[in-house]
Design a protein around this motif. Structure first.
Motif, mmCIF file in Angstrom:
data_model
loop_
_atom_site.group_PDB
_atom_site.id
_atom_site.type_symbol
_atom_site.label_atom_id
_atom_site.label_comp_id
_atom_site.label_asym_id
_atom_site.label_seq_id
_atom_site.Cartn_x
_atom_site.Cartn_y
_atom_site.Cartn_z
ATOM 1 N N UNK A 1 15.026 -20.393 10.555
ATOM 2 C CA UNK A 1 15.132 -20.142 9.118
ATOM 3 C C UNK A 1 13.899 -19.479 8.509
ATOM 4 N N UNK A 2 14.073 -19.173 7.203
ATOM 5 C CA UNK A 2 12.959 -18.766 6.329
ATOM 6 C C UNK A 2 12.866 -19.846 5.260
ATOM 7 N N UNK A 3 11.677 -20.419 5.115
ATOM 8 C CA UNK A 3 11.474 -21.482 4.124
ATOM 9 C C UNK A 3 10.348 -21.046 3.197
ATOM 10 N N UNK A 4 10.592 -21.129 1.895
ATOM 11 C CA UNK A 4 9.559 -20.692 0.948
ATOM 12 C C UNK A 4 9.407 -21.720 -0.167
ATOM 13 N N UNK A 5 8.152 -21.944 -0.570
ATOM 14 C CA UNK A 5 7.870 -22.793 -1.727
ATOM 15 C C UNK A 5 7.063 -21.983 -2.720
ATOM 16 N N UNK A 6 7.514 -22.004 -3.958
ATOM 17 C CA UNK A 6 6.834 -21.271 -5.028
ATOM 18 C C UNK A 6 6.419 -22.294 -6.072
ATOM 19 N N UNK A 7 5.120 -22.395 -6.297
ATOM 20 C CA UNK A 7 4.615 -23.453 -7.183
ATOM 21 C C UNK A 7 3.895 -22.850 -8.385
ATOM 22 N N UNK A 8 4.254 -23.321 -9.574
ATOM 23 C CA UNK A 8 3.552 -22.849 -10.770
ATOM 24 C C UNK A 8 2.754 -23.985 -11.390
ATOM 25 N N UNK A 9 2.007 -23.654 -12.445
ATOM 26 C CA UNK A 9 1.166 -24.640 -13.111
ATOM 27 C C UNK A 9 1.680 -24.936 -14.522
ATOM 28 N N UNK A 10 2.956 -24.680 -14.735
ATOM 29 C CA UNK A 10 3.539 -24.876 -16.066
ATOM 30 C C UNK A 10 3.982 -26.307 -16.307
ATOM 31 N N UNK A 11 4.714 -26.521 -17.411
ATOM 32 C CA UNK A 11 5.128 -27.880 -17.777
ATOM 33 C C UNK A 11 6.291 -28.424 -16.940
ATOM 34 N N UNK A 12 6.869 -27.588 -16.073
ATOM 35 C CA UNK A 12 8.025 -28.014 -15.278
ATOM 36 C C UNK A 12 9.311 -27.912 -16.090
ATOM 37 N N UNK A 13 10.417 -28.181 -15.439
ATOM 38 C CA UNK A 13 11.710 -28.140 -16.141
ATOM 39 C C UNK A 13 12.730 -28.922 -15.321
ATOM 40 N N UNK A 14 13.839 -29.262 -15.983
ATOM 41 C CA UNK A 14 14.913 -29.971 -15.294
ATOM 42 C C UNK A 14 16.048 -28.971 -15.061
ATOM 43 N N UNK A 15 16.311 -28.631 -13.799
ATOM 44 C CA UNK A 15 17.370 -27.632 -13.543
ATOM 45 C C UNK A 15 18.729 -28.065 -14.093
ATOM 46 N N UNK A 16 18.898 -29.389 -14.276
ATOM 47 C CA UNK A 16 20.170 -29.871 -14.829
ATOM 48 C C UNK A 16 20.364 -29.420 -16.289
ATOM 49 N N UNK A 17 19.233 -29.115 -16.962
ATOM 50 C CA UNK A 17 19.312 -28.687 -18.364
ATOM 51 C C UNK A 17 19.721 -27.221 -18.512
ATOM 52 N N UNK A 18 19.713 -26.497 -17.400
ATOM 53 C CA UNK A 18 20.044 -25.069 -17.479
ATOM 54 C C UNK A 18 21.558 -24.924 -17.579
ATOM 55 N N UNK A 19 22.062 -24.255 -18.612
ATOM 56 C CA UNK A 19 23.526 -24.156 -18.770
ATOM 57 C C UNK A 19 24.167 -23.338 -17.644
#
Lengths: 138, 119
Positions: free
Chosen positions: A78-96
């Motif tokens: 496989x190809x495995x990637x992690x992308x990390x930011x320094x923001x406040x985060x978010x809940x993917x469940x909140x995305x319509x």
């Protein structure tokens, strides 16, 4: 195929979309050298673009003092990637759901949908600051 | 200040404005902004109401680019105009299908058939 079947790399960039694009190009080259198919690379490129842009724009709000960390591993499976930011985060469940008829013409959620469609797995860790995506070879 | 680079090329066929994209990959944020501005200007400044977007040269398209297309569609709708898309490569068409935007836009395989649909 290179001698070492597992390739790992890590890069840290300021929150600049042009640098994000350059990182993607570098990763695409590595994927090509590891014989990933054009079709698989097409999907990985789209998913990476969406995830890196999310980290830079929505996570770090394009603040050049904040960084995006990109870690990835390529092996025979496989190809495995992690992308990390320094923001406040978010809940993917909140995305319509952008495919719901009432949301079809709204701007949000389409990137996340493409990431999930083109990658084998797409998860958000540490309060949404880390996007981990995996794509199994065809 | 350098002149803004054209990211689209236009051709008038009858009363239809056919738009071709200069970039093969519509991914870069700045380019998407420019493409959006230049597409919107067709409606807002040039008052074109029949627009055909020819995707024959486009190989990649991000969700931000899809957002611009949706905004263009709204502008054209508001002017009671017509927007059509044609010659979308199968890989890109799949992006429209996944996002269900194939239900929002009028998409044609062939430019000739797309042009006829305006009449």
């Amino acid at each position: 195929m290179p001698d070492d079947p597992t390739y790992e790399s890590e890069v840290r960039i300021p929150s600049d979309t042009a640098l994000g694009l350059r990182v993607q190009e570098q990763i695409i080259e590595v994927l090509r050298s590891h014989q990933f198919s054009d079709k698989t690379i097409f999907g990985i490129r789209l998913a990476m673009e969406e995830a890196i842009i999310n980290a830079i724009k929505h996570g770090n709000k394009q603040d050049l003092e904040k960084f995006v960390q990109v870690r990835y591993t390529i092996n025979e499976e496989h190809f495995l990637i992690e992308i990390e930011d320094e923001g406040p985060g978010f809940d993917p469940e909140d995305v319509p759901d952008p495919t719901a008829p009432e949301n079809l013409e709204r701007p949000s959620g389409r990137g996340l949908l493409l990431m999930r469609a083109y990658m084998t797995e797409c998860d958000f860790l540490r309060g949404g600051n880390i996007c981990r995506m995996r794509r199994i070879r065809e | 200040m350098p002149p803004t680079q054209r990211r689209i090329e236009t051709e008038e066929i009858g009363d239809v404005t056919v738009v071709r994209f200069v970039d093969r990959r519509i991914l870069d944020e700045q380019n998407i902004q420019l493409i959006g501005d230049q597409l919107f200007a067709l409606v807002d400044e040039d008052h074109r109401t029949k627009i055909l977007l020819d995707f024959g040269s486009v190989e990649y398209l991000s969700s931000a680019a899809l957002g611009k297309l949706l905004n263009l569609n709204k502008k054209v709708d508001k002017m009671q105009g017509q927007l059509r898309l044609c010659r979308i490569k199968p890989e890109i068409l799949e992006v429209f299908q996944i996002t269900r935007l194939d239900k929002v836009f009028s998409i044609y395989e062939d430019q000739g058939i797309a042009l006829e649909s305006f009449r």
